[in-house]
Design a protein around this motif. Sequence first.
Motif, PDB file in Angstrom:
ATOM      1  N   GLU A  50      17.118   2.709   3.924  1.00 11.55           N
ATOM      2  CA  GLU A  50      16.375   1.632   3.257  1.00 11.55           C
ATOM      3  C   GLU A  50      14.889   1.872   3.486  1.00 11.55           C
ATOM      4  OE1 GLU A  50      14.868  -1.268   1.450  1.00 11.55           O
ATOM      5  OE2 GLU A  50      17.038  -1.561   1.501  1.00 11.55           O
ATOM      6  N   ASP A  51      14.092   1.822   2.418  1.00  9.40           N
ATOM      7  CA  ASP A  51      12.656   2.075   2.559  1.00  9.40           C
ATOM      8  C   ASP A  51      11.868   0.861   3.039  1.00  9.40           C
ATOM      9  OD1 ASP A  51      13.198   0.972  -0.008  1.00  9.40           O
ATOM     10  OD2 ASP A  51      11.293   1.701  -0.783  1.00  9.40           O
ATOM     11  N   ASN A  52      12.426  -0.332   2.930  1.00 13.63           N
ATOM     12  CA  ASN A  52      11.754  -1.534   3.405  1.00 13.63           C
ATOM     13  C   ASN A  52      11.984  -1.647   4.922  1.00 13.63           C
ATOM     14  OD1 ASN A  52      11.655  -4.398   4.282  1.00 13.63           O
ATOM     15  ND2 ASN A  52      11.099  -4.763   2.145  1.00 13.63           N
ATOM     16  N   LYS A  53      10.899  -1.491   5.676  1.00 17.65           N
ATOM     17  CA  LYS A  53      11.000  -1.444   7.143  1.00 17.65           C
ATOM     18  C   LYS A  53      11.632  -2.698   7.743  1.00 17.65           C
ATOM     19  CE  LYS A  53       8.369  -0.638  11.339  1.00 17.65           C
ATOM     20  NZ  LYS A  53       7.061  -0.447  11.951  1.00 17.65           N
ATOM     21  N   ALA A  54      11.204  -3.878   7.304  1.00 17.02           N
ATOM     22  CA  ALA A  54      11.742  -5.128   7.855  1.00 17.02           C
ATOM     23  C   ALA A  54      13.245  -5.252   7.575  1.00 17.02           C
ATOM     24  CB  ALA A  54      10.989  -6.327   7.284  1.00 17.02           C
ATOM     25  N   LEU A  55      13.649  -4.950   6.345  1.00 20.80           N
ATOM     26  CA  LEU A  55      15.083  -4.992   6.012  1.00 20.80           C
ATOM     27  C   LEU A  55      15.864  -3.996   6.854  1.00 20.80           C
ATOM     28  CD1 LEU A  55      15.345  -5.202   2.106  1.00 20.80           C
ATOM     29  CD2 LEU A  55      16.233  -6.831   3.762  1.00 20.80           C
ATOM     30  N   ARG A  56      15.316  -2.796   6.994  1.00 17.84           N
ATOM     31  CA  ARG A  56      15.982  -1.736   7.755  1.00 17.84           C
ATOM     32  C   ARG A  56      16.183  -2.161   9.206  1.00 17.84           C
ATOM     33  NH1 ARG A  56      12.572   2.046   6.496  1.00 17.84           N
ATOM     34  NH2 ARG A  56      11.401   2.057   8.435  1.00 17.84           N
ATOM     35  N   ASP A  83      20.118   1.947  -0.038  1.00 17.74           N
ATOM     36  CA  ASP A  83      19.391   1.343  -1.151  1.00 17.74           C
ATOM     37  C   ASP A  83      19.335   2.393  -2.265  1.00 17.74           C
ATOM     38  OD1 ASP A  83      17.799  -0.415  -2.608  1.00 17.74           O
ATOM     39  OD2 ASP A  83      15.954   0.147  -1.587  1.00 17.74           O
ATOM     40  N   LYS A 112      21.540  -6.804  -4.359  1.00 18.97           N
ATOM     41  CA  LYS A 112      20.680  -7.497  -3.405  1.00 18.97           C
ATOM     42  C   LYS A 112      20.191  -8.804  -3.998  1.00 18.97           C
ATOM     43  CE  LYS A 112      18.534  -3.617  -0.982  1.00 18.97           C
ATOM     44  NZ  LYS A 112      17.236  -2.949  -0.808  1.00 18.97           N
ATOM     45  N   GLU A 145      14.299   6.004   6.366  1.00 20.06           N
ATOM     46  CA  GLU A 145      13.456   5.276   5.414  1.00 20.06           C
ATOM     47  C   GLU A 145      13.489   5.838   4.006  1.00 20.06           C
ATOM     48  OE1 GLU A 145      10.658   7.862   7.947  1.00 20.06           O
ATOM     49  OE2 GLU A 145      12.346   6.570   8.335  1.00 20.06           O
ATOM     50  N   ASP A 146      14.183   6.946   3.798  1.00 17.39           N
ATOM     51  CA  ASP A 146      14.367   7.449   2.438  1.00 17.39           C
ATOM     52  C   ASP A 146      15.577   8.378   2.396  1.00 17.39           C
ATOM     53  OD1 ASP A 146      13.601  10.222   2.943  1.00 17.39           O
ATOM     54  OD2 ASP A 146      11.519   9.607   2.862  1.00 17.39           O
ATOM     55  N   MET A 159      14.126   4.420  -3.696  1.00 13.02           N
ATOM     56  CA  MET A 159      13.388   4.831  -2.504  1.00 13.02           C
ATOM     57  C   MET A 159      12.541   6.047  -2.843  1.00 13.02           C
ATOM     58  SD  MET A 159      16.347   4.650   0.437  1.00 13.02           S
ATOM     59  CE  MET A 159      17.457   5.734  -0.458  1.00 13.02           C
TER      60      MET A 159
END
Length: 130
Positions: free
Chosen positions: A20-26, A64, A114, A44-45, A67
């Motif tokens: 997942e590229d979204n840090k907070a979600l990850r 995800d 999502k 992250e990708d 990305m």
Amino acid sequence: MSDLKKLKLAAEGLKILYVEDNKALRENAAKLLKKFFKHVDTAEDGAIGLELYKKNQYQIVLTDIKMPNMDGMELAKHIKDINPKTKVIVMSAFDNSEYLYSSIELGVYRYLKKPVNIKELTDVLESCVH
């Protein structure tokens, strides 16, 4: 026994990769996944995810679609080429039938829209591990 306890028991010894590229979600998803799986890695990708997959051969990959560097569909294709038995779960905020059809052709285990709620995710993970 609760569904969450069943998932934890069934997931024992399995490895999962969350891309997942979204840090907070990850980071939040990793905390949740660590409640059930002892071995949880994140990327992250898709390019980094693929390198981790090649090293660790995860039984489950949660990714995800959109990305940088490599999207989730390309990642799923590479993983399925390496090991068709790997359960790949694709998530997308985009309601795009093209992604859905591509995921079916690739043999993706599930396609989740999502935002994914925790119950839906744990149900899918429980069906994956059985």
